[in-house]
Write a protein that holds these residues in place. Structure first.
Motif, short mmCIF file in Angstrom:
data_model
loop_
_atom_site.label_atom_id
_atom_site.label_comp_id
_atom_site.label_asym_id
_atom_site.label_seq_id
_atom_site.Cartn_x
_atom_site.Cartn_y
_atom_site.Cartn_z
N SER A 178 0.85 -1.18 0.00
CA SER A 178 0.00 0.00 0.00
C SER A 178 0.89 1.24 0.00
O SER A 178 1.59 1.50 0.97
N LEU A 179 0.86 1.98 -1.10
CA LEU A 179 1.69 3.17 -1.24
C LEU A 179 0.79 4.39 -1.35
O LEU A 179 -0.19 4.38 -2.08
N ASN A 180 1.12 5.44 -0.62
CA ASN A 180 0.35 6.68 -0.67
C ASN A 180 0.75 7.48 -1.89
O ASN A 180 1.93 7.58 -2.21
N ASN A 181 -0.21 8.06 -2.57
CA ASN A 181 0.09 8.84 -3.77
C ASN A 181 0.77 10.16 -3.45
O ASN A 181 1.56 10.66 -4.24
N GLY A 182 0.49 10.74 -2.30
CA GLY A 182 1.06 12.04 -1.97
C GLY A 182 2.41 11.92 -1.29
O GLY A 182 3.45 12.11 -1.90
N LEU B 59 20.91 -0.96 6.07
CA LEU B 59 20.17 -0.28 5.02
C LEU B 59 20.84 -0.60 3.69
O LEU B 59 22.00 -0.27 3.47
N ILE B 60 20.11 -1.27 2.80
CA ILE B 60 20.63 -1.68 1.49
C ILE B 60 20.33 -0.61 0.45
O ILE B 60 21.18 -0.28 -0.38
N ASP B 61 19.11 -0.04 0.48
CA ASP B 61 18.75 0.99 -0.49
C ASP B 61 17.52 1.74 0.00
O ASP B 61 16.77 1.25 0.85
N SER B 62 17.33 2.94 -0.56
CA SER B 62 16.17 3.77 -0.26
C SER B 62 15.62 4.34 -1.55
O SER B 62 16.34 4.50 -2.53
N ALA B 63 14.34 4.67 -1.51
CA ALA B 63 13.69 5.34 -2.64
C ALA B 63 12.93 6.53 -2.11
O ALA B 63 12.19 6.42 -1.12
N LYS B 64 13.08 7.65 -2.75
CA LYS B 64 12.43 8.88 -2.32
C LYS B 64 10.92 8.74 -2.43
O LYS B 64 10.39 8.45 -3.48
N GLY B 65 10.25 8.95 -1.31
CA GLY B 65 8.81 8.81 -1.31
C GLY B 65 8.08 9.92 -0.59
O GLY B 65 6.87 9.93 -0.55
N ASP B 66 8.81 10.88 0.01
CA ASP B 66 8.13 12.00 0.66
C ASP B 66 7.32 12.78 -0.36
O ASP B 66 6.24 13.23 -0.10
N SER B 67 7.88 12.93 -1.51
CA SER B 67 7.20 13.49 -2.66
C SER B 67 7.79 12.72 -3.84
O SER B 67 8.95 12.91 -4.19
N TRP B 68 7.02 11.81 -4.42
CA TRP B 68 7.56 10.95 -5.47
C TRP B 68 8.21 11.81 -6.56
O TRP B 68 7.56 12.69 -7.12
N PRO B 69 9.50 11.58 -6.86
CA PRO B 69 10.19 12.43 -7.82
C PRO B 69 9.86 12.16 -9.28
O PRO B 69 10.27 12.92 -10.16
N ALA B 70 9.16 11.08 -9.56
CA ALA B 70 8.83 10.73 -10.95
C ALA B 70 7.59 9.86 -10.94
O ALA B 70 7.08 9.49 -9.89
N GLY B 71 7.14 9.52 -12.12
CA GLY B 71 5.90 8.77 -12.28
C GLY B 71 4.81 9.73 -12.71
O GLY B 71 4.90 10.94 -12.49
N GLU B 72 3.80 9.19 -13.35
CA GLU B 72 2.70 10.02 -13.86
C GLU B 72 1.37 9.48 -13.35
O GLU B 72 1.04 8.31 -13.57
N ASN B 73 0.64 10.31 -12.65
CA ASN B 73 -0.66 9.94 -12.10
C ASN B 73 -1.73 10.80 -12.76
O ASN B 73 -2.47 11.52 -12.10
N GLY B 74 -1.80 10.74 -14.08
CA GLY B 74 -2.71 11.59 -14.82
C GLY B 74 -4.06 10.96 -15.08
O GLY B 74 -4.31 9.80 -14.76
N THR B 75 -4.93 11.73 -15.68
CA THR B 75 -6.26 11.22 -16.02
C THR B 75 -6.22 10.38 -17.29
O THR B 75 -7.10 9.56 -17.51
#
Length: 175
Positions: free
Chosen positions: A115-119, A132-148
């Protein structure tokens, strides 16, 4: 006492999780994140991991932090979570033949707990044996498209760099 249930290719696994392997930071990276779900279903989320080594890697017992729902934000990789040398491993919400899925492949780990939050999800973290092996930025997703009209995943650059740096991610152009 520890008891967690997860679904791995439609098999329920319960009990004490396996002991996580000892991995070096960067041996596996969080490579792609479909954080917004698909048009088939907003819960059609998935995360892809990439083995950066020339040897098979066993993620059994490792944890992906902040990828789960509600009071259980950390998901524990089930036994048998092997990534082939220089290969990929996908965890997803649904099997590909599910009408709620747009994923065109069978994931290595099917879990209804993703379950991932969109915001603001908070940074995803892959942790094995307290390392800690790796991290991904999720405070504000830096990429991806959530369009209509288009929904596209967030993908790591070929040279992955630090996953917390927005410039190391791009919107996937493949659908």
């Amino acid at each position: 006492f520890f008891d967690e249930e997860s679904i791995a290719l439609s098999l329920t696994v319960s009990g004490t999780p396996p002991t996580p392997p000892t991995l070096a930071p960067g041996a596996v990276v969080i490579n792609e994140v479909m954080w917004m779900g698909s048009f088939a279903d907003p819960l059609d989320e998935w995360i892809e991991f990439r083995n950066m080594t020339g040897s098979d890697v066993d993620l059994s017992g490792c944890v992906i932090e902040k990828a789960g729902q509600g009071g259980h934000p950390n998901l524990i990789f089930p036994a048998g979570s092997i990534i082939a040398a220089n290969g990929y491993f996908v965890m997803a919400q649904f099997l590909p033949d599910n009408v709620k899925s747009d994923l065109n492949m069978t994931a290595d780990w099917i879990t209804v707990s993703i379950s991932l939050n969109n915001g603001s999800n908070g940074d995803l973290r892959l942790v094995c044996d307290s390392t800690l092996i790796d991290s991904a930025k999720g405070d504000s997703w830096p990429a991806g498209e959530n369009g209509t009209l288009v929904r596209q995943s967030m993908e790591r650059n070929n040279d992955p760099g630090d996953g917390l740096v927005a410039g190391n991610w791009h919107t996937c152009i493949d659908e």
